[in-house]
Design a protein around this motif. Structure first.
Motif, PDB file in Angstrom:
ATOM      1  N   VAL A 243      -8.312  -2.749   3.114  1.00 55.97           N
ATOM      2  CA  VAL A 243      -7.245  -2.407   4.044  1.00 55.97           C
ATOM      3  C   VAL A 243      -6.222  -3.538   4.104  1.00 55.97           C
ATOM      4  O   VAL A 243      -6.419  -4.620   3.541  1.00 55.97           O
ATOM      5  CB  VAL A 243      -7.801  -2.127   5.461  1.00 55.97           C
ATOM      6  N   THR A 244      -5.122  -3.271   4.807  1.00 56.38           N
ATOM      7  CA  THR A 244      -4.059  -4.254   4.994  1.00 56.38           C
ATOM      8  C   THR A 244      -4.621  -5.606   5.441  1.00 56.38           C
ATOM      9  O   THR A 244      -5.443  -5.675   6.348  1.00 56.38           O
ATOM     10  CB  THR A 244      -3.075  -3.756   6.062  1.00 56.38           C
ATOM     11  N   GLY A 245      -4.168  -6.656   4.787  1.00 57.80           N
ATOM     12  CA  GLY A 245      -4.569  -8.012   5.168  1.00 57.80           C
ATOM     13  C   GLY A 245      -5.762  -8.554   4.427  1.00 57.80           C
ATOM     14  O   GLY A 245      -6.027  -9.767   4.495  1.00 57.80           O
TER      15      GLY A 245
ATOM     16  N   HIS B  60      -1.907  10.945   1.565  1.00 59.95           N
ATOM     17  CA  HIS B  60      -2.939  10.983   2.594  1.00 59.95           C
ATOM     18  C   HIS B  60      -2.519  10.044   3.731  1.00 59.95           C
ATOM     19  O   HIS B  60      -2.097   8.913   3.485  1.00 59.95           O
ATOM     20  CB  HIS B  60      -4.286  10.546   2.023  1.00 59.95           C
ATOM     21  N   PRO B  61      -2.618  10.490   4.983  1.00 59.90           N
ATOM     22  CA  PRO B  61      -2.105   9.693   6.113  1.00 59.90           C
ATOM     23  C   PRO B  61      -2.685   8.288   6.232  1.00 59.90           C
ATOM     24  O   PRO B  61      -2.010   7.388   6.739  1.00 59.90           O
ATOM     25  CB  PRO B  61      -2.463  10.545   7.333  1.00 59.90           C
ATOM     26  N   VAL B  62      -3.927   8.052   5.768  1.00 54.05           N
ATOM     27  CA  VAL B  62      -4.514   6.717   5.946  1.00 54.05           C
ATOM     28  C   VAL B  62      -3.810   5.653   5.121  1.00 54.05           C
ATOM     29  O   VAL B  62      -3.969   4.458   5.369  1.00 54.05           O
ATOM     30  CB  VAL B  62      -6.031   6.699   5.628  1.00 54.05           C
ATOM     31  N   HIS B  63      -3.007   6.066   4.120  1.00 55.29           N
ATOM     32  CA  HIS B  63      -2.244   5.107   3.328  1.00 55.29           C
ATOM     33  C   HIS B  63      -0.882   4.817   3.953  1.00 55.29           C
ATOM     34  O   HIS B  63      -0.168   3.922   3.481  1.00 55.29           O
ATOM     35  CB  HIS B  63      -2.024   5.634   1.906  1.00 55.29           C
ATOM     36  N   TRP B  64      -0.543   5.534   5.021  1.00 55.95           N
ATOM     37  CA  TRP B  64       0.804   5.467   5.581  1.00 55.95           C
ATOM     38  C   TRP B  64       0.843   5.136   7.069  1.00 55.95           C
ATOM     39  O   TRP B  64       1.787   4.517   7.533  1.00 55.95           O
ATOM     40  CB  TRP B  64       1.513   6.810   5.362  1.00 55.95           C
TER      41      TRP B  64
ATOM     42  N   ILE C 222       0.838  -1.195   0.000  1.00 55.63           N
ATOM     43  CA  ILE C 222       0.000   0.000   0.000  1.00 55.63           C
ATOM     44  C   ILE C 222       0.875   1.247   0.000  1.00 55.63           C
ATOM     45  O   ILE C 222       0.645   2.196  -0.763  1.00 55.63           O
ATOM     46  CB  ILE C 222      -0.952   0.000   1.213  1.00 55.63           C
ATOM     47  N   ARG C 223       1.898   1.245   0.844  1.00 54.11           N
ATOM     48  CA  ARG C 223       2.783   2.409   0.913  1.00 54.11           C
ATOM     49  C   ARG C 223       3.558   2.589  -0.389  1.00 54.11           C
ATOM     50  O   ARG C 223       3.739   3.717  -0.868  1.00 54.11           O
ATOM     51  CB  ARG C 223       3.742   2.250   2.094  1.00 54.11           C
ATOM     52  N   GLU C 224       4.049   1.485  -0.968  1.00 49.09           N
ATOM     53  CA  GLU C 224       4.763   1.563  -2.241  1.00 49.09           C
ATOM     54  C   GLU C 224       3.875   2.183  -3.318  1.00 49.09           C
ATOM     55  O   GLU C 224       4.315   3.041  -4.094  1.00 49.09           O
ATOM     56  CB  GLU C 224       5.197   0.176  -2.700  1.00 49.09           C
TER      57      GLU C 224
END
Length: 340
Positions: A99-101, A39-43, A28-30
């Protein structure tokens, strides 16, 4: 020039990918970095939690990564007979934030074929479900299949010499017989989470009026950005990084990925919104390209305005304009958003 087979007979061809795609925290961060979406929700998990998310949130166009993997079988063994594919239209319908996972499974369908200006326009539908069986996003991707006199002779040989190993090269000479079209696997009812969750937008519905303009944004792109995006997204098409291949396809120079410019545009909207999960539909028709010269930085200028407002649903439609070197990159682009 006609394609070497009647592609229209393949409309309705469908399969479900055997394996799932697991959404990774660092992926996601890449991807967020590749499309310059900070946007902070991606980090940050803390920032995502503040908006009610269970992990980092995948950017809007992140789904292009599992779609690229899912569609490989379609273009390597079913829809053969073309020298080059060029993206023309893209629609993302978001039904549930990812989201993650999350584990995504894709149903792939050749939804339609149209003949326009001597080229076949093929629309591929990807329906993504998560580990709960709910639909999280539906993508429609339209590509122009180009053959014959529209590209230089021998382009497949040139591409084969420069593209990474393990990537099949489209070739009109090596078509593989397609499986018989299958009846689509039943897809669960569409989830409406994105339409029902309380949006945490920094923009309130009452503060908007039809015609209101979004703060403009200019994104800068270099050849390094294109190479990075190609690696992160898995898009090995050398027209985005190899001068000779770009010239052989009739382009003036290397061009930015259409999906990269769409990712920049999505971030332009969600950054203004303050809550990426409040974007429920994003559609883009590409009308031109962003040329990235090896000796300079390319710019994409984004502007937007409120096209319409619906007080009953507290939703808005945003029209997005993207320009590069004076050319409109987006012929028509809209985003449907929900507001606090």
């Amino acid at each position: 020039m006609e394609a070497t087979f009647e592609v229209a007979t393949l409309v309705g061809h469908h399969y479900r990918v055997d394996d799932y795609y697991e959404v990774g925290r660092e992926k996601i961060r890449e991807y967020a970095r590749a499309v310059q979406d900070f946007h902070p929700v991606h980090w940050s998990e803390d920032a995502a939690s503040e908006l009610g998310y269970a992990g980092l949130v995948a950017p809007t166009t992140f789904f292009s990564i599992p779609a690229m993997l899912a569609n490989r079988k379609l273009f390597e063994t079913v829809v053969t007979g073309y020298d080059v594919f060029v993206q023309t239209d893209q629609v993302f319908d978001m039904h549930k934030p990812v989201v993650t996972g999350d584990r995504l499974v894709s149903d792939v369908e050749l939804a339609s074929v149209r003949r326009v200006a001597g080229n076949d326009l093929l629309t591929v539908k990807n329906t993504f479900t998560d580990q709960t069986g709910e639909v999280v996003q539906v993508m429609h991707t339209t590509l122009a299949g180009i053959t014959g006199e529209n590209v230089a002779a021998g382009i497949s040989d040139v591409i084969e010499r420069v593209v990474m190993h393990g990537v099949e090269i489209p070739s009109r000479a090596t078509g593989v017989a397609a499986d018989q079209p299958m009846a689509p696997t039943p897809v669960p009812s569409l989830s409406e989470v994105s339409r029902t969750r309380l949006p945490h937008t920094t923009i309130r519905f009452e503060d908007l009026a039809v015609g209101a303009e979004l703060p403009p944004r200019t994104a800068q792109l270099t050849r390094g950005d294109l190479v990075n995006y190609a690696g992160v997204a898995g898009d090995a098409n050398p027209i985005h990084w190899h001068d000779n291949v770009a010239t052989l396809t009739g382009l003036p120079d290397v061009i930015a990925h259409g999906m990269l410019t769409m990712g920049l545009g999505a971030g332009f909207v969600t950054g203004w919104l303050g809550d990426p999960g409040a974007l429920t539909r994003y559609g883009v028709r590409l009308s031109s390209y962003t040329v990235i010269d090896a000796r300079s930085v390319g710019n994409v200028e984004f502007t937007g305005r409120v096209k319409s407002l619906d007080p009953e649903t507290r939703t808005a439609v945003i029209v997005i304009v993207a320009k590069s070197a004076g050319r409109k990159v987006f012929g028509l682009a809209t985003a449907n958003v929900r507001l606090a």
